[in-house]
Design a protein around this motif. Structure first.
Motif, PDB file in Angstrom:
ATOM      1  N   LYS A   3       0.831  -1.198   0.000  1.00 14.35           N
ATOM      2  CA  LYS A   3       0.000   0.000   0.000  1.00 14.35           C
ATOM      3  C   LYS A   3       0.861   1.242   0.000  1.00 14.35           C
ATOM      4  CE  LYS A   3      -4.001  -1.985   2.289  1.00 14.35           C
ATOM      5  NZ  LYS A   3      -4.964  -1.837   3.380  1.00 14.35           N
ATOM      6  N   LYS A   4       0.416   2.260  -0.693  1.00 14.52           N
ATOM      7  CA  LYS A   4       1.138   3.519  -0.732  1.00 14.52           C
ATOM      8  C   LYS A   4       0.622   4.453   0.352  1.00 14.52           C
ATOM      9  CE  LYS A   4       2.008   3.231  -5.673  1.00 14.52           C
ATOM     10  NZ  LYS A   4       1.932   3.894  -6.976  1.00 14.52           N
ATOM     11  N   LYS A   5       1.532   5.256   0.846  1.00 13.13           N
ATOM     12  CA  LYS A   5       1.172   6.184   1.922  1.00 13.13           C
ATOM     13  C   LYS A   5       0.255   7.267   1.400  1.00 13.13           C
ATOM     14  CE  LYS A   5       4.259   9.107   3.158  1.00 13.13           C
ATOM     15  NZ  LYS A   5       5.490   9.682   3.722  1.00 13.13           N
ATOM     16  N   ALA A   6      -0.825   7.510   2.119  1.00 13.43           N
ATOM     17  CA  ALA A   6      -1.734   8.581   1.715  1.00 13.43           C
ATOM     18  C   ALA A   6      -1.118   9.923   2.026  1.00 13.43           C
ATOM     19  CB  ALA A   6      -3.072   8.441   2.447  1.00 13.43           C
ATOM     20  N   ALA A  15      -6.901  11.140  -0.299  1.00 10.50           N
ATOM     21  CA  ALA A  15      -6.059   9.949  -0.365  1.00 10.50           C
ATOM     22  C   ALA A  15      -5.149   9.935  -1.579  1.00 10.50           C
ATOM     23  CB  ALA A  15      -6.933   8.681  -0.388  1.00 10.50           C
ATOM     24  N   GLU A 560      -4.903   1.133  -5.366  1.00 12.27           N
ATOM     25  CA  GLU A 560      -3.586   1.236  -4.750  1.00 12.27           C
ATOM     26  C   GLU A 560      -2.538   1.620  -5.786  1.00 12.27           C
ATOM     27  OE1 GLU A 560      -2.750  -2.403  -2.771  1.00 12.27           O
ATOM     28  OE2 GLU A 560      -4.185  -2.051  -1.150  1.00 12.27           O
ATOM     29  N   ASP A 565      -5.485   4.881  -1.006  1.00  6.77           N
ATOM     30  CA  ASP A 565      -5.677   3.887   0.033  1.00  6.77           C
ATOM     31  C   ASP A 565      -7.144   3.463   0.020  1.00  6.77           C
ATOM     32  OD1 ASP A 565      -5.940   2.369   2.279  1.00  6.77           O
ATOM     33  OD2 ASP A 565      -4.949   3.777   3.628  1.00  6.77           O
ATOM     34  N   GLU A 567      -8.858   1.818   1.980  1.00  7.77           N
ATOM     35  CA  GLU A 567      -9.511   1.925   3.284  1.00  7.77           C
ATOM     36  C   GLU A 567      -9.999   3.347   3.545  1.00  7.77           C
ATOM     37  OE1 GLU A 567     -10.132  -0.664   5.005  1.00  7.77           O
ATOM     38  OE2 GLU A 567      -8.990  -2.010   3.707  1.00  7.77           O
ATOM     39  N   TYR A 568      -9.410   4.318   2.829  1.00  5.44           N
ATOM     40  CA  TYR A 568      -9.733   5.722   3.073  1.00  5.44           C
ATOM     41  C   TYR A 568     -10.751   6.280   2.083  1.00  5.44           C
ATOM     42  CZ  TYR A 568      -8.821  10.560   4.458  1.00  5.44           C
ATOM     43  OH  TYR A 568      -8.947  11.846   4.925  1.00  5.44           O
TER      44      TYR A 568
END
Length: 588
Positions: A3-6, A15, A560, A565, A567-568
């Motif tokens: 996963k990449k950082k938001a 995001a 992704e 993200d 999840e965001y």
């Protein structure tokens, strides 16, 4: 999939990750494909009938050529090497994080082959295939074989070249074998593992490094000071240890590992891996920042890395470029001297510009793609590689002329996606293009055009060889096409996804002393780029909202890859004028 950082985006959804490193060659090829899209879709529709299938074919071609241009220079879309193309199609067709059945792989291979057969048919029938016709015949024969990819790849490995075609790995190794760098590294290995060597000091002392420099002096680049030679040998010793070639234990003689023989060999998968690993470790060590920030050496490191990044992105620095004002003469000279050292090692090409060999570019690009701790590269730390638009001078006095209140509406969006902006009339259409890109959180990665008067009307666009427009947008003021209430203008972006924005003048008002341009309203998140147009974007949102959908995980993975993200977000109802206005202030 990692996963990449938001991060905070320049506008739009929170995001979104805006960072990327894209070569100019990749941009040129992508824009060439964009320019072909309208003609290809018409051609495809006449023979096959389905627009969605035409877009899928172009996606396959685009993905393949993006990978191709990251490895091999490509001057035009038809300037391809058959063997490398077929090998790359195989690499695109082997997902690393998904278990697939033999039947799945067969269906995927058939689809990839069919897509490229269709595209090569198009190139031939429209006269765009510029190579030997026999090469086109050979390409089709390979694509239409029962298993066109058999034997083209070695097993996957764990180095920075994972999944590269065997023929390309060999090409890179042959390039490395000719470099003075490898000759010097082998000499250092031979010296430090010879029977008469004394025990390994920890930390390395100057006397030990001086002995090494004397022993391998014949293979060192010319005109090195004692300090520079020691720094070079130190980096090589570290690279040999980190590459698994030699074991260095304090107080004991250096011991060659089982990989040492592979490192000394000239062929075989093991030899290539060992040599790539040592070069990769050396580049990481030698290009590392100075241990004393703010010194001349630190400034020189900044310049060297800036020039290396420029070469990676296709914007190689001219050797005789005048000195940048923020660097003093001594730092400037030191940086050029280090570039000459890299040239002496064969790691930078000779010539009027600082350009990189393929093997160096490929390794550094692999490092950029996997360097999660550094967000690819801190370009601000390297001196600031801003787009030309971001260097536009800001106004010294408040604007006092007429202001257009524009509504930017994304066509075919339901519920509507729109932005309301206040714009001074002394900007150009090129500025309006940038305003639209920011307003919809797009990255200006595809072709675009403005049009007045409908389909047969006047067109305006960038000065680009792949874009045929009537007028250069940078020469046309907004006031020449939009000046009064109810005036309108059409804007098209990415001729594959076909994003179309209608621009309406709602009213003309006087400047109020506030910052311009300025977003005053809007609704809903803009679609992500490369999502397949409005239909594709809406389909992806539906799939994301349904965890039981068979394509749910696939679309999450796509998000992704796009820097989001899952999840965001995304939240299609979200809109933030503050993000847009912050970006406006940065650029205008």
């Amino acid at each position: 999939m990692a996963k990449k950082k938001a991060e905070k985006p320049r506008s739009g959804h929170p995001a979104r990750n805006q960072s990327s490193v894209v070569s100019l060659n990749q941009v040129k090829i992508q824009r060439g494909l964009d320019a072909l899209t309208p003609e290809f879709t018409r051609w495809y529709g006449e023979g096959h009938g389905e627009l969605e299938s035409a877009i899928l074919v172009l996606r396959v071609v685009s993905d393949t050529l993006t990978s191709y241009t990251s490895l091999v220079d490509l001057e035009s879309i038809s300037d391809i090497q058959v063997d490398i193309l077929v090998a790359l199609l195989e690499s695109l067709g082997v997902p690393e994080d998904v278990d697939v059945t033999a039947q799945d792989m067969e269906e995927l291979r058939t689809f990839l082959s069919a897509a490229w057969v269709d595209f090569t048919d198009f190139l031939e029938e429209t006269g765009r295939w510029t190579q030997d016709p026999e090469e086109l015949v050979r390409l089709r024969e390979q694509l239409l074989e029962d298993d066109p990819f058999e034997g083209l790849f070695d097993a996957r490995n764990d180095d920075g070249f994972e999944g590269f075609p065997a023929i390309f790995r060999r090409e890179l190794q042959l390039e490395l074998l000719e470099m003075p760098f490898l000759r010097l590294a082998r000499s250092v290995l031979g010296w430090c593992t010879a029977e008469e060597r004394r025990n390994w000091p920890q930390p390395l002392d100057s006397a030990f490094l001086e002995q090494a420099c004397v022993a391998v002096a014949a293979d060192l680049p010319e005109n090195l000071s004692a300090e520079q030679a020691s720094r070079l040998i130190n980096a090589l010793l570290v690279a040999l240890e980190e590459g698994g070639i030699v074991q260095l234990l304090p107080g004991q003689p250096a011991q060659p590992t089982t990989r040492a023989k592979e490192f000394q060999a000239s062929d075989g998968a093991g030899s290539a891996d060992a040599q790539f690993d040592v070069l990769d470790a050396f580049l990481e060590k030698y290009l590392a920042p100075a241990s004393t920030p703010g010194t001349e050496l630190d400034g020189a490191w900044t310049l060297v890395n800036l020039w290396v990044v420029g070469a990676l992105s296709g914007a190689s620095e001219e050797v005789n470029t005048p000195r940048y004002e923020e660097f003093d003469a001594d730092t400037w000279e030191t940086a050029h001297h280090y570039m000459q050292i890299l040239r002496g090692l064969g790691l930078v090409h000779e010539g009027e510009r600082y350009s990189l060999p393929k093997v160096v570019s490929a390794l550094l690009t692999a490092d950029l793609d996997t360097n999660d701790g550094h967000d690819d590269l801190d370009l601000d730390r390297l001196g600031g590689l801003d787009d030309e638009e971001n260097q536009r001078p800001h106004r010294t006095e408040p604007y006092s002329g007429p202001v257009l209140q524009l509504k930017l509406g994304l066509r075919d969006s339901k519920p509507p996606i729109w932005r309301r902006v206040l714009i001074p009339t002394d900007l150009t259409l090129a500025d309006l293009h940038e305003i639209i890109q920011i307003s919809f959180d797009w990255a200006d990665a595809h072709l675009h055009e403005f049009r007045t008067g409908g389909r047969r009307g006047t067109t305006y666009g960038p000065a680009n060889p792949y874009s045929e427009v009537d007028h250069f947008e940078g020469d046309v003021l907004i006031s020449e096409v939009l000046s009064k209430e109810k005036d309108k203008l059409d804007y098209s972006y990415d001729f594959g996804d076909d994003w179309r924005v209608r621009i309406d003048v709602e009213k003309v008002v006087e400047a109020d002393g506030g910052y311009l341009p300025r977003c005053t309203g809007g609704r809903r998140m803009a679609p992500l780029e490369d999502s397949g147009g409005m239909y594709g974007w809406e389909s992806k949102l539906e799939i994301l909202a349904d965890p039981t959908h068979p394509e749910h995980e696939e679309v999450r993975g796509w998000l992704e890859d796009m820097g989001l993200d899952p999840e965001y977000g995304p939240d299609p109802s979200e809109f933030s004028g503050d993000f847009i206005n912050e970006a406006f202030e940065d650029i205008f």
